[in-house]
Scaffold this motif. Structure first.
Motif, mmCIF file in Angstrom:
data_model
loop_
_atom_site.group_PDB
_atom_site.id
_atom_site.type_symbol
_atom_site.label_atom_id
_atom_site.label_comp_id
_atom_site.label_asym_id
_atom_site.label_seq_id
_atom_site.Cartn_x
_atom_site.Cartn_y
_atom_site.Cartn_z
ATOM 1 N N SER A 76 -8.799 2.145 3.548
ATOM 2 C CA SER A 76 -8.456 3.429 4.280
ATOM 3 C C SER A 76 -7.094 3.694 4.736
ATOM 4 O O SER A 76 -6.344 2.507 4.667
ATOM 5 N N TYR A 117 -7.834 -0.271 7.722
ATOM 6 C CA TYR A 117 -7.046 0.857 7.450
ATOM 7 C C TYR A 117 -5.653 0.459 7.585
ATOM 8 O O TYR A 117 -5.269 -0.467 8.375
ATOM 9 N N TRP A 141 -4.740 5.598 8.059
ATOM 10 C CA TRP A 141 -5.235 6.071 9.182
ATOM 11 C C TRP A 141 -3.795 6.746 9.901
ATOM 12 O O TRP A 141 -2.758 5.853 10.020
ATOM 13 N N MET A 173 -7.715 10.343 8.840
ATOM 14 C CA MET A 173 -8.160 9.293 8.019
ATOM 15 C C MET A 173 -8.403 9.758 6.419
ATOM 16 O O MET A 173 -8.567 10.852 6.278
#
Length: 263
Positions: free
Chosen positions: A118, A73, A120, A106
């Protein structure tokens, strides 16, 4: 703990067909302990090292196929704005911005070269509580054959300052945020099996690289690249017994001169 600057790797998790086997593997390899997980959040299980949260393991969701894989992330102050940048620059959203309880928001995505990652936006959960110590996240490299697409995409979506390693045999870019190195981009070589998909290789810090490699093999994992020395630490690329690729690195055992870089 303050939220990380935009573009900084801030969290890592992995989805496994057999969660209990994964907990056993990483518990022995990295000394992790695990929080109690709830059905409300799909038995998402946080891992701790020395009492501090360092990663998470989760059961594979129904309908999800393929081997386990680590997921990185990148921090953002605005998940919706970052999702727009991803789409506008040729990436694909595999999940639109989603609020996760009180913890944050997210996004899951894929870059134009095929790398999954990803994003965040932190609320109460601000990510890693420990970095660069044994049992915790240390580094990550994006590894892809199509470096041109990755090179156009990531420094546009995130505020990366890019430097290229001066090395004829290695195509490697260093990404920094505010002058601090945060991750790298490496071109996949012919040493990789031809069916290896592009991925982000997460490095976890260990006390001793060779001991960690021995533990990986004892637990049914594989060594995909033997331990080697570097100016950054002694490291090896491995795979757990469910197919998730990652690296272990002893940051204290360094050898050789630091490479030269150019913008």
């Amino acid at each position: 703990m303050a939220a990380q600057p935009e573009g900084t790797p801030c969290w890592a998790d992995a989805m496994f067909p057999d969660l209990e086997a994964a907990k056993s593997f990483y518990g022995e390899l990295l000394g992790w302990t695990f929080d109690e997980a709830s059905e409300e959040y799909g038995y998402y299980t946080q891992a701790r090292s020395g009492g501090k949260i360092v990663a998470a393991l989760t059961p594979q969701m129904p309908g999800v196929e393929g081997p386990a894989a680590w997921n990185l992330y990148f921090a953002t102050p605005d998940a919706t704005a970052t999702a727009t940048k991803i789409r506008d620059n040729g990436g694909a959203l595999t999940m639109d911005p989603m609020t996760v309880g009180e913890f944050g928001t997210m996004v899951t995505a894929q870059d134009p070269s095929g790398v999954h990652f990803s994003v965040w936006q932190a609320a109460s959960h601000e990510g890693f509580e420990k970095i660069g110590e044994p049992g915790s996240y240390a580094w990550a490299d994006l590894i892809t054959r199509d470096v041109e697409k990755a090179d156009r995409f990531f420094p546009t979506v995130f505020p990366f300052e890019v430097q290229r390693m001066k090395h004829e045999a290695v195509d490697f870019h260093l990404w920094s945020v505010g002058g601090k190195p945060v991750a790298g981009r490496m071109k996949m070589t012919d040493d990789f099996p031809p069916d290896t998909p592009p991925y982000i290789n997460v490095h976890f810090a260990v006390d001793n690289c060779d001991d960690a490699v021995a533990t990986v093999t004892k637990l049914g994992g594989q060594v995909t690249s033997a331990a080697m020395d570097s100016p950054f630490g002694r490291f090896a690329s491995v795979m757990d017994q469910q197919g998730a690729a990652f690296s272990v690195i002893d940051l204290q055992t360094t050898k050789g001169e630091m490479p030269e870089w150019e913008s």
